[in-house]
Design an enzyme around this catalytic site. Structure first.
Site, PDB file in Angstrom:
ATOM      1  N   ARG A 131       0.867  -1.171   0.000  1.00 62.11           N
ATOM      2  CA  ARG A 131       0.000   0.000   0.000  1.00 62.11           C
ATOM      3  C   ARG A 131       0.902   1.218   0.000  1.00 62.11           C
ATOM      4  O   ARG A 131       1.982   1.198   0.610  1.00 62.11           O
ATOM      5  CB  ARG A 131      -0.850   0.066   1.280  1.00 62.11           C
ATOM      6  CG  ARG A 131      -2.091  -0.789   1.283  1.00 62.11           C
ATOM      7  CD  ARG A 131      -3.188  -0.247   0.359  1.00 62.11           C
ATOM      8  NE  ARG A 131      -4.399  -1.041   0.414  1.00 62.11           N
ATOM      9  CZ  ARG A 131      -4.646  -2.116  -0.321  1.00 62.11           C
ATOM     10  NH1 ARG A 131      -3.745  -2.557  -1.182  1.00 62.11           N
ATOM     11  NH2 ARG A 131      -5.794  -2.763  -0.207  1.00 62.11           N
ATOM     12  N   GLU A 140      -2.676   7.833  -3.917  1.00 61.94           N
ATOM     13  CA  GLU A 140      -3.024   7.422  -5.277  1.00 61.94           C
ATOM     14  C   GLU A 140      -4.513   7.692  -5.548  1.00 61.94           C
ATOM     15  O   GLU A 140      -5.322   7.635  -4.620  1.00 61.94           O
ATOM     16  CB  GLU A 140      -2.688   5.929  -5.494  1.00 61.94           C
ATOM     17  CG  GLU A 140      -3.484   4.973  -4.644  1.00 61.94           C
ATOM     18  CD  GLU A 140      -3.017   3.517  -4.779  1.00 61.94           C
ATOM     19  OE1 GLU A 140      -1.810   3.242  -4.676  1.00 61.94           O
ATOM     20  OE2 GLU A 140      -3.905   2.664  -4.979  1.00 61.94           O
ATOM     21  N   HIS A 164      -1.568   0.343  -9.543  1.00 59.48           N
ATOM     22  CA  HIS A 164      -2.221  -0.550  -8.563  1.00 59.48           C
ATOM     23  C   HIS A 164      -2.981  -1.691  -9.267  1.00 59.48           C
ATOM     24  O   HIS A 164      -4.210  -1.816  -9.119  1.00 59.48           O
ATOM     25  CB  HIS A 164      -3.167   0.249  -7.651  1.00 59.48           C
ATOM     26  CG  HIS A 164      -3.439  -0.447  -6.346  1.00 59.48           C
ATOM     27  ND1 HIS A 164      -3.671   0.211  -5.159  1.00 59.48           N
ATOM     28  CD2 HIS A 164      -3.518  -1.770  -6.040  1.00 59.48           C
ATOM     29  CE1 HIS A 164      -3.890  -0.659  -4.193  1.00 59.48           C
ATOM     30  NE2 HIS A 164      -3.798  -1.879  -4.700  1.00 59.48           N
TER      31      HIS A 164
HETATM   32  C1  GLV Z   1      -5.362  -4.821  -3.528  1.00 66.20           C
HETATM   33  O1  GLV Z   1      -4.549  -3.982  -3.297  1.00 66.20           O
HETATM   34  C2  GLV Z   1      -6.023  -5.590  -2.513  1.00 66.20           C
HETATM   35  O2  GLV Z   1      -5.845  -5.307  -1.326  1.00 66.20           O
HETATM   36  O3  GLV Z   1      -6.762  -6.513  -2.869  1.00 66.20           O
END
Ligand code: GLV
Length: 328
Positions: free
Chosen positions: A242, A271, A289
């Protein structure tokens, strides 16, 4: 008189089959736009809803829960749940669920690929080629660092960390070390071919550091200027966890000053806004992401969230609850 069906919100644009499946049980309001709902819009759309199928971006906090007293279940298709205030859900007897397991291998594939792209300078060299700069061979043209045989440092040794460790140890003959809040059992360490190190030793020894810890108040800026200073100048850092685990401003400075060789980033603080310092250094691979984004896996994540929602609102056993005590 027939009993009124419960209402649920699908808060992001998703596979139509998911809404169709939910519609067998509920009155479904499915957000259709790619643009996400604002916090105010989310609270408004949730009025009268017993459940919500969300992703990792909708913020479920005490204020939203107070504004939506009919809510009974919040089911996320993400594995990370830093967007959900789980204690606040529990206090209001709202069941929260996430989606562990179904995205492990896909996300590990991506983490490994991003680490390799970073080590071997794939993005930087591709941009250079597209810009028309390729005129001749040179012995050091985009020469990077090796992945096979190198020391892979994994920060966070949950399911995804272990899947990355296996790829490194078994597929690439890497020496795998890790740091985690709790140490694995000896059997689990042997199964993934990894040895435990303190965070500082991991930073000092890793040739390629891959970050997969959950984002919590304890992991906020876990990697900042002081930690980056411990890394080898030849090392790479890959973050698929993250934004916020890494101090992006400190990382941009370390990359600009070549205090580490390169970084691969799939997640960012704030983000989809990306720190301008990261956009202007060449030695970083940036992706939006997408670590879990294969179509079969995104489908499995959404299906698991739907299964949780159906079970939670129809008296079944949700497969992956975060706070089963909320409804005990
Ligand atoms: C993606 O970042 C998730 O947490 O599934």
């Amino acid at each position: 008189m027939a009993q009124e069906r419960q209402r649920v919100l699908v808060a992001r644009r998703l596979f139509p089959e998911i809404s169709e499946r939910l519609a067998e049980y509920f009155e479904v309001d499915a957000h259709q736009l790619t643009e996400p709902l604002s916090a105010e819009e989310l609270a408004e759309r949730l009025q009268g809803c017993a459940g919500a199928l969300i992703t990792g971006t909708e913020r479920i906090d005490a204020a939203l829960l107070a504004a939506c007293p009919q809510l009974r279940a919040v089911c996320s298709m993400a594995v990370g749940f830093n967007n959900i205030d789980v204690p606040a859900c529990t206090a209001r007897r709202v069941l929260a669920t996430n989606a562990p397991g179904v995205l492990t291998e896909t996300t590990a594939d991506f983490g490994f690929a991003l680490m390799m792209a970073t080590a071997r300078r794939m993005a930087e060299s591709e941009h250079w080629l597209r810009a028309g700069h390729w005129k001749q061979w040179s012995y050091d043209l985009f020469a990077g660092s090796d992945v096979h045989g190198a020391t892979l440092g994994i920060l966070g040794m949950g399911r995804i960390g272990q899947a990355i460790a296996k790829r490194g140890a078994l597929g690439f003959d890497m020496k795998v070390a890790y740091h985690n809040r709790s140490r694995l059992s000896q059997a689990d360490e042997a199964a993934v071919g990894a040895r435990y190190l303190s965070l500082h030793d991991l930073l000092r020894q890793a040739d390629h550091l891959v970050i997969v810890v959950p984002y919590t108040p304890q992991t906020h800026h876990l990697i900042g200027a002081n930690e980056l200073a411990l890394m080898k100048p030849t090392a790479t850092l890959t973050n698929i966890a993250r934004g916020g685990v890494v101090d992006d401003a400190a990382l941009a400075a370390a990359l600009r000053e070549r205090r580490i060789a390169a970084a691969g980033l799939d997640v960012f603080e704030g983000e989809p806004t990306v720190h301008p310092g990261l956009l202007t250094v060449p030695n970083v691979v940036l992706t939006p992401h997408i670590a879990s984004a294969s179509l079969p896996t995104r489908r499995a994540m959404a299906e698991l969230a739907a299964s949780n929602l159906i079970a939670a609102l129809t008296g079944g056993q949700p497969p992956t609850p975060l706070n089963p005590e909320a409804v005990a």
